[in-house]
Design a protein around this motif. Structure first.
Motif, PDB file in Angstrom:
ATOM      1  N   HIS A  22       0.864  -1.189   0.000  1.00  0.00           N
ATOM      2  CA  HIS A  22       0.000   0.000   0.000  1.00  0.00           C
ATOM      3  C   HIS A  22       0.892   1.228   0.000  1.00  0.00           C
ATOM      4  CE1 HIS A  22      -2.920  -2.993   1.398  1.00  0.00           C
ATOM      5  NE2 HIS A  22      -3.830  -2.186   0.891  1.00  0.00           N
ATOM      6  N   LYS A  24       0.906   5.772  -0.173  1.00  0.00           N
ATOM      7  CA  LYS A  24       0.168   7.027  -0.026  1.00  0.00           C
ATOM      8  C   LYS A  24       1.147   8.164  -0.265  1.00  0.00           C
ATOM      9  CE  LYS A  24      -3.125   9.336   3.006  1.00  0.00           C
ATOM     10  NZ  LYS A  24      -4.094   9.591   1.952  1.00  0.00           N
ATOM     11  N   ASP A  31      -7.789   9.838  -0.681  1.00  0.00           N
ATOM     12  CA  ASP A  31      -7.856   9.976   0.773  1.00  0.00           C
ATOM     13  C   ASP A  31      -7.181   8.814   1.499  1.00  0.00           C
ATOM     14  OD1 ASP A  31      -9.253  12.377   0.602  1.00  0.00           O
ATOM     15  OD2 ASP A  31     -11.205  11.365   0.613  1.00  0.00           O
ATOM     16  N   ASN A  32      -7.299   7.616   0.932  1.00  0.00           N
ATOM     17  CA  ASN A  32      -6.764   6.417   1.583  1.00  0.00           C
ATOM     18  C   ASN A  32      -5.536   5.898   0.839  1.00  0.00           C
ATOM     19  OD1 ASN A  32      -8.927   6.376   3.458  1.00  0.00           O
ATOM     20  ND2 ASN A  32     -10.230   5.435   1.900  1.00  0.00           N
ATOM     21  N   GLN A  34      -3.323   3.535  -1.344  1.00  0.00           N
ATOM     22  CA  GLN A  34      -3.668   2.805  -2.554  1.00  0.00           C
ATOM     23  C   GLN A  34      -2.994   1.432  -2.546  1.00  0.00           C
ATOM     24  OE1 GLN A  34      -5.795   4.364  -5.021  1.00  0.00           O
ATOM     25  NE2 GLN A  34      -6.012   5.515  -3.120  1.00  0.00           N
TER      26      GLN A  34
END
Length: 116
Positions: A22, A24, A31-32, A34
């Motif tokens: 993940h 960011k 917003d979150n 990826q």
């Protein structure tokens, strides 16, 4: 001076094989964090004149996804090289290689599907 941060979180299994990736970025509109199945990060060390790399992929990354990932990465690298150097002839060669690479992958997949 403006600062941007990219955070990469890699969850690994007991054998240190990536289960999930993940990322960011502070400059992202998302917003979150990826999700990604693979990543390639390169840094240029000018003192040693060497590329430092981190290449990871999760165990659920399929072979066809890896081929797509490499094809798109090679094409993007060609574009980046062209913007940096303006050497259109080498960009064309790199893109030709990427296309041939992908065609060979597709042929190999067809051959394996017929045999299997």
């Amino acid at each position: 001076m403006k600062k941007s941060t990219i955070t990469i979180d890699v969850q690994m299994d007991e054998n240190r094989v990536p289960d999930s990736i993940h990322w960011k970025a502070t400059e992202s509109t998302a917003d979150n964090a990826q999700k990604a199945k693979a990543m390639m990060v390169s840094f240029w060390d000018s003192a040693d004149k060497a590329a430092l790399r981190i290449d990871l992929w999760t165990k659920d990354m399929m072979i066809d996804e890896m081929a797509d990932f490499f094809y798109q990465t090679l094409m993007t690298m060609a574009d980046t090289y062209g913007r940096a150097t303006k050497y259109a002839d080498q960009v064309t060669e790199m893109k030709t290689f990427a296309k041939e690479f992908y065609k060979k992958f597709q042929a190999k997949q067809l051959e394996e599907n017929k045999a299997g």
